[in-house]
Write a protein that holds these residues in place. Structure first.
Motif, PDB file in Angstrom:
ATOM      1  N   GLY A 123     -12.435 105.866  35.142  1.00 18.82           N
ATOM      2  CA  GLY A 123     -13.113 104.648  34.697  1.00 18.82           C
ATOM      3  C   GLY A 123     -14.479 104.531  35.338  1.00 18.82           C
ATOM      4  N   ALA A 124     -15.344 103.735  34.686  1.00 24.27           N
ATOM      5  CA  ALA A 124     -16.677 103.507  35.236  1.00 24.27           C
ATOM      6  C   ALA A 124     -17.095 102.058  35.005  1.00 24.27           C
ATOM      7  N   GLY A 125     -16.089 101.187  34.794  1.00 23.02           N
ATOM      8  CA  GLY A 125     -16.373  99.759  34.604  1.00 23.02           C
ATOM      9  C   GLY A 125     -16.461  99.067  35.954  1.00 23.02           C
ATOM     10  N   GLY A 126     -16.339  97.736  35.919  1.00 21.19           N
ATOM     11  CA  GLY A 126     -16.522  96.934  37.122  1.00 21.19           C
ATOM     12  C   GLY A 126     -15.594  97.309  38.259  1.00 21.19           C
ATOM     13  N   VAL A 127     -14.312  97.414  37.969  1.00 19.71           N
ATOM     14  CA  VAL A 127     -13.374  97.643  39.061  1.00 19.71           C
ATOM     15  C   VAL A 127     -13.481  99.080  39.584  1.00 19.71           C
ATOM     16  N   ALA A 128     -13.684 100.038  38.675  1.00 15.34           N
ATOM     17  CA  ALA A 128     -13.809 101.445  39.089  1.00 15.34           C
ATOM     18  C   ALA A 128     -15.030 101.604  39.997  1.00 15.34           C
TER      19      ALA A 128
ATOM     20  N   ALA B 149     -14.347 110.151  36.438  1.00 17.11           N
ATOM     21  CA  ALA B 149     -14.131 110.605  35.050  1.00 17.11           C
ATOM     22  C   ALA B 149     -14.024 109.366  34.193  1.00 17.11           C
ATOM     23  N   ASN B 150     -14.806 109.313  33.139  1.00 12.82           N
ATOM     24  CA  ASN B 150     -14.769 108.132  32.273  1.00 12.82           C
ATOM     25  C   ASN B 150     -14.831 108.562  30.820  1.00 12.82           C
ATOM     26  N   ARG B 151     -14.142 107.775  29.967  1.00 14.81           N
ATOM     27  CA  ARG B 151     -14.104 108.101  28.542  1.00 14.81           C
ATOM     28  C   ARG B 151     -15.522 108.265  27.991  1.00 14.81           C
ATOM     29  N   THR B 152     -16.420 107.356  28.342  1.00 12.97           N
ATOM     30  CA  THR B 152     -17.805 107.486  27.884  1.00 12.97           C
ATOM     31  C   THR B 152     -18.581 108.219  28.980  1.00 12.97           C
ATOM     32  N   LEU B 153     -18.982 109.445  28.672  1.00  8.07           N
ATOM     33  CA  LEU B 153     -19.592 110.309  29.687  1.00  8.07           C
ATOM     34  C   LEU B 153     -20.835 109.686  30.320  1.00  8.07           C
ATOM     35  N   GLU B 154     -21.651 109.035  29.472  1.00  9.90           N
ATOM     36  CA  GLU B 154     -22.904 108.457  29.977  1.00  9.90           C
ATOM     37  C   GLU B 154     -22.668 107.493  31.126  1.00  9.90           C
ATOM     38  N   ARG B 155     -21.594 106.689  31.004  1.00 12.44           N
ATOM     39  CA  ARG B 155     -21.302 105.695  32.052  1.00 12.44           C
ATOM     40  C   ARG B 155     -20.842 106.397  33.330  1.00 12.44           C
ATOM     41  N   ALA B 156     -20.125 107.518  33.195  1.00 10.54           N
ATOM     42  CA  ALA B 156     -19.683 108.286  34.376  1.00 10.54           C
ATOM     43  C   ALA B 156     -20.907 108.856  35.085  1.00 10.54           C
TER      44      ALA B 156
ATOM     45  N   GLY C 147      -3.085 101.269  29.847  1.00  8.43           N
ATOM     46  CA  GLY C 147      -1.821 100.837  30.458  1.00  8.43           C
ATOM     47  C   GLY C 147      -1.568  99.360  30.190  1.00  8.43           C
ATOM     48  N   MET C 148      -2.649  98.623  29.861  1.00  7.82           N
ATOM     49  CA  MET C 148      -2.463  97.191  29.581  1.00  7.82           C
ATOM     50  C   MET C 148      -1.672  96.987  28.297  1.00  7.82           C
ATOM     51  N   GLU C 149      -1.890  97.887  27.344  1.00  8.02           N
ATOM     52  CA  GLU C 149      -1.108  97.819  26.103  1.00  8.02           C
ATOM     53  C   GLU C 149      -0.561  99.204  25.835  1.00  8.02           C
TER      54      GLU C 149
ATOM     55  N   ASP D  46      -3.040 102.041  40.771  1.00  7.32           N
ATOM     56  CA  ASP D  46      -3.339 101.506  39.444  1.00  7.32           C
ATOM     57  C   ASP D  46      -3.897 100.089  39.569  1.00  7.32           C
ATOM     58  N   ALA D  47      -5.065  99.849  38.955  1.00  5.29           N
ATOM     59  CA  ALA D  47      -5.636  98.486  38.979  1.00  5.29           C
ATOM     60  C   ALA D  47      -4.947  97.595  37.943  1.00  5.29           C
ATOM     61  N   VAL D  48      -4.393  98.202  36.895  1.00  6.57           N
ATOM     62  CA  VAL D  48      -3.740  97.402  35.840  1.00  6.57           C
ATOM     63  C   VAL D  48      -2.527  96.699  36.429  1.00  6.57           C
TER      64      VAL D  48
ATOM     65  N   ASP E 238       0.751  99.612  43.274  1.00  4.48           N
ATOM     66  CA  ASP E 238       0.681  99.005  41.939  1.00  4.48           C
ATOM     67  C   ASP E 238      -0.363  97.886  41.879  1.00  4.48           C
ATOM     68  N   GLY E 239      -0.684  97.494  40.632  1.00  7.56           N
ATOM     69  CA  GLY E 239      -1.746  96.506  40.398  1.00  7.56           C
ATOM     70  C   GLY E 239      -1.420  95.116  40.931  1.00  7.56           C
ATOM     71  N   VAL E 240      -0.120  94.785  41.044  1.00  6.85           N
ATOM     72  CA  VAL E 240       0.219  93.450  41.552  1.00  6.85           C
ATOM     73  C   VAL E 240      -0.094  93.367  43.053  1.00  6.85           C
TER      74      VAL E 240
HETATM   75  P1  NAP Z   1     -14.330  97.028  32.356  1.00 10.77           P
HETATM   76  O1  NAP Z   1     -15.522  96.803  33.205  1.00 10.77           O
HETATM   77  O2  NAP Z   1     -14.306  96.487  30.981  1.00 10.77           O
HETATM   78  O3  NAP Z   1     -14.063  98.623  32.291  1.00 10.77           O
HETATM   79  C1  NAP Z   1     -13.049  99.141  31.496  1.00 10.77           C
HETATM   80  C2  NAP Z   1     -12.894 100.630  31.769  1.00 10.77           C
HETATM   81  O4  NAP Z   1     -11.752 101.089  31.027  1.00 10.77           O
HETATM   82  C3  NAP Z   1     -14.086 101.473  31.305  1.00 10.77           C
HETATM   83  O5  NAP Z   1     -14.256 102.547  32.192  1.00 10.77           O
HETATM   84  C4  NAP Z   1     -13.618 101.971  29.930  1.00 10.77           C
HETATM   85  O6  NAP Z   1     -14.210 103.180  29.542  1.00 10.77           O
HETATM   86  C5  NAP Z   1     -12.166 102.212  30.235  1.00 10.77           C
HETATM   87  N1  NAP Z   1     -11.348 102.237  29.030  1.00 10.77           N
HETATM   88  C6  NAP Z   1     -11.059 101.199  28.221  1.00 10.77           C
HETATM   89  N2  NAP Z   1     -10.253 101.612  27.216  1.00 10.77           N
HETATM   90  C7  NAP Z   1     -10.041 102.944  27.408  1.00 10.77           C
HETATM   91  C8  NAP Z   1      -9.294 103.943  26.716  1.00 10.77           C
HETATM   92  N3  NAP Z   1      -8.602 103.634  25.629  1.00 10.77           N
HETATM   93  N4  NAP Z   1      -9.273 105.200  27.213  1.00 10.77           N
HETATM   94  C9  NAP Z   1      -9.968 105.506  28.343  1.00 10.77           C
HETATM   95  N5  NAP Z   1     -10.698 104.612  29.035  1.00 10.77           N
HETATM   96  C10 NAP Z   1     -10.742 103.336  28.573  1.00 10.77           C
HETATM   97  O7  NAP Z   1     -12.993  96.450  33.074  1.00 10.77           O
HETATM   98  P2  NAP Z   1     -12.711  96.227  34.653  1.00 10.77           P
HETATM   99  O8  NAP Z   1     -13.090  94.853  35.029  1.00 10.77           O
HETATM  100  O9  NAP Z   1     -13.259  97.369  35.411  1.00 10.77           O
HETATM  101  O10 NAP Z   1     -11.095  96.267  34.658  1.00 10.77           O
HETATM  102  C11 NAP Z   1     -10.383  97.472  34.403  1.00 10.77           C
HETATM  103  C12 NAP Z   1      -8.887  97.212  34.578  1.00 10.77           C
HETATM  104  O11 NAP Z   1      -8.608  96.825  35.923  1.00 10.77           O
HETATM  105  C13 NAP Z   1      -8.348  96.067  33.712  1.00 10.77           C
HETATM  106  O12 NAP Z   1      -7.068  96.427  33.261  1.00 10.77           O
HETATM  107  C14 NAP Z   1      -8.218  94.905  34.681  1.00 10.77           C
HETATM  108  O13 NAP Z   1      -7.219  93.984  34.308  1.00 10.77           O
HETATM  109  C15 NAP Z   1      -7.811  95.644  35.943  1.00 10.77           C
HETATM  110  N6  NAP Z   1      -8.111  94.866  37.162  1.00 10.77           N
HETATM  111  C16 NAP Z   1      -7.084  94.502  37.954  1.00 10.77           C
HETATM  112  C17 NAP Z   1      -7.327  93.805  39.112  1.00 10.77           C
HETATM  113  C18 NAP Z   1      -6.177  93.401  39.972  1.00 10.77           C
HETATM  114  O14 NAP Z   1      -6.358  92.494  40.781  1.00 10.77           O
HETATM  115  N7  NAP Z   1      -5.053  94.084  39.882  1.00 10.77           N
HETATM  116  C19 NAP Z   1      -8.634  93.467  39.487  1.00 10.77           C
HETATM  117  C20 NAP Z   1      -9.662  93.871  38.647  1.00 10.77           C
HETATM  118  C21 NAP Z   1      -9.408  94.568  37.488  1.00 10.77           C
HETATM  119  P3  NAP Z   1     -15.572 103.191  28.635  1.00 10.77           P
HETATM  120  O15 NAP Z   1     -16.702 103.107  29.616  1.00 10.77           O
HETATM  121  O16 NAP Z   1     -15.494 104.474  27.918  1.00 10.77           O
HETATM  122  O17 NAP Z   1     -15.489 101.991  27.724  1.00 10.77           O
END
Ligand code: NAP
Length: 481
Positions: free
Chosen positions: A344-349, A366-373, A405-407, A426-428, A449-451
């Motif tokens: 992942g390369a979003g906020g939490v990653a 490693a991220n699905r969208t290479l540019e973000r990685a 993993g969310m769905e 796992d953050a999920v 685990d995420g909890v």
């Molecule tokens: P975000 O900024 O929206 O980033 C989402 C990430 O997931 C991106 O890297 C995205 O890749 C990737 N992604 C989404 N769908 C995908 C798929 N089908 N296959 C591969 N990669 C996929 O979200 P975030 O805030 O970082 O949160 C990410 C997860 O962490 C969420 O499930 C959130 O609930 C969980 N979280 C949990 C806690 C906790 O306290 N346990 C705290 C924070 C976050 P692209 O760049 O390619 O879109």
């Protein structure tokens, strides 16, 4: 006043629902008589009422089932009033003077599709018609709509109840009395809603304790899109209740980051948890950020301090603490020099990768969208690989920072690449046991685990909000669910 809106096809079902609503603490029930198959039963129904009733015949145009003529409508309303209905609802577009005896009149306007442009103008026109309460219920589709509806409620005060239908309007349903409204509408239970976005009476009373919300109540919330999966309201409302604090924690969906400050100030929020997808985009909107937030570029907590909104990140230390403890448990040493794969390369990653690098981990993204990685690895000065090669790097720690993993049952890591001596995080957290974690556990890997992560980062967040930790008893209770 909480009005539970009921729909049933016959008097018997209405009566048993009315009894349930009374036991649940409703002040009033709305009999949606437009659902009643035999409208002659209205009389018996009102005569047997176990609590005050509002009788409504909502037209098809305004989202109901009533297709009768104006004559039929007013004769039913007059019948209801003469039978002792405490309130009757009449749509302002159909209004004409009628005989309502002692019954009070709600003059209503519903738009089940959108938030119309002419909200204030229509409200002014409605004020020209004599009534005991004006009810305006419109569908909101985003923060901008929500802000307009909220402003109308603040302007209208107790003469009106303004409802924002849809998930964006939840805060208005909870804070109705603080915002000046006399009434909020609830469903009897989940699944029995008569309008989109209605909360159940038990949510309003047990989770949000709406009866004791007043102008002194300190408000907090989770801001993101989506926020429906978030367990933060459940956790923080339990914390506030346990500590006897006059505070509430709300779900606040936000589609566009540019409305963040307006929403925060319109609701007078003292602190927020920031979630998907705004953790990066909101950094710029804050007045001040912690130096670590500036370095990693991700915020997940913001707190009002003397009129300024200050940002922090609790995901990073929360995750690093959990992973470090797991490493000590499994390897008897910390993370220094360990090879870490962050998916992942979003906020939490980003926050976790930054924290693990600070801890001395050798991180690859490693991220699905290479540019973000690429972008993240260049910001953090670490390695990246294409998503398709994530199974080929043989890491010692694997972090899932994606939403996978969310769905569904999908895992973001290949099943045949797990090793027994790995640490897997796992953050999920909804669901708690994802396929990713289950498969890693099967080979004997050490899992976090995420909890557990959620509770750690929420605990740090609680310190920013209240200056104290979540009571241990509550943490344990939450952890075991
Ligand atoms: P975000 O900024 O929206 O980033 C989402 C990430 O997931 C991106 O890297 C995205 O890749 C990737 N992604 C989404 N769908 C995908 C798929 N089908 N296959 C591969 N990669 C996929 O979200 P975030 O805030 O970082 O949160 C990410 C997860 O962490 C969420 O499930 C959130 O609930 C969980 N979280 C949990 C806690 C906790 O306290 N346990 C705290 C924070 C976050 P692209 O760049 O390619 O879109």
């Amino acid at each position: 006043m909480i009005c539970v809106s009921l729909r049933a096809e016959n008097a018997q079902d209405f009566l048993s629902q009315m009894e349930m609503a009374r036991k649940s603490g409703a002040d009033l029930v709305e009999i949606r008589a437009d659902y009643l198959r035999n409208r002659d039963e209205l009389l018996t129904l009102i005569e047997a009422k176990p609590l005050p009733v509002l009788v409504t015949l909502r037209s098809v145009e305004e989202g109901g089932q009533f297709e009768g003529t104006e004559e039929e409508l007013f004769s039913l309303l007059e019948l209801a009033a003469s039978a002792g209905a405490d309130w009757v609802d009449v749509e302002w577009r159909r209004y004409r003077p009628f005989s309502h005896g002692q019954s009070r009149v709600i003059l209503s306007w519903h738009d089940p599709e959108k938030t119309p442009e002419d909200l204030s103008k229509t409200y002014e026109q409605m004020q020209q018609i004599p009534s005991d309460l004006i009810k305006i219920a419109v569908r909101v589709h985003g923060a901008e709509d929500f802000l307009r509806v909220l402003a109308l409620q603040k302007e209208a005060q107790e003469t009106s109840t303004v409802i924002a239908m849809g998930e964006y309007g939840e805060a208005l349903r909870i804070l109705y009395s603080r915002l000046g409204s006399k009434m909020t509408f609830a469903s009897l239970e989940k699944g029995a809603e008569t309008a989109v976005g209605q909360l159940s009476i038990s949510e309003l009373i047990k989770e949000y304790r709406v009866g004791t919300i007043d102008s002194e109540t300190q408000l907090y919330g989770v801001v993101g899109n989506p926020v429906s999966h978030s367990r933060s309201p459940e956790l923080f409302n339990q914390v506030f209740s346990h500590l006897h604090l006059n505070a509430r924690y709300l779900r606040i969906p936000l589609d566009k980051p540019e409305f963040f400050r307006e929403v925060v100030s319109a609701l007078d929020l003292q602190g927020v948890s920031i979630t998907i997808p705004h953790k990066e985009s909101l950094v710029e909107t804050l007045d001040e950020v912690d130096p670590e937030v500036s370095q990693m570029g991700v915020v997940n907590t913001a707190v009002a301090k003397e009129g300024r909104f200050c940002g922090y990140n609790t995901d990073s230390p929360g995750a690093v603490e959990s992973i470090r403890e797991a490493a000590v448990r499994r390897w008897s040493h910390g993370l220094y020099g360990m090879k870490v794969l962050v998916l992942g390369a979003g906020g939490v990653a980003r926050a976790i990768a930054w924290g693990l690098m600070k801890e001395g981990g050798r991180v690859t993204i490693a991220n699905r969208t290479l540019e973000r990685a690429k972008e993240l690895s260049s910001d953090l000065r670490c390695d990246y690989i294409p998503w398709e090669q994530r199974g080929d790097v043989f890491p010692q720690v694997v972090v899932n920072g994606t939403r996978v993993g969310m769905e569904g049952e999908e895992s973001p890591f290949p099943k045949d690449r797990w090793k027994e001596d790995m640490i897997v995080f796992d953050a999920v957290y909804t669901p708690r046991w994802t396929t990713f974690l289950k498969e890693a556990k099967e080979v004997g890997a050490e899992t976090v685990d995420g909890v557990s992560f959620f509770l750690r980062q929420a605990n740090l967040q609680c310190r920013h909000f209240l200056g104290r930790s979540i009571p241990m008893e509550l943490r344990r209770r939450f952890e075991s669910v």
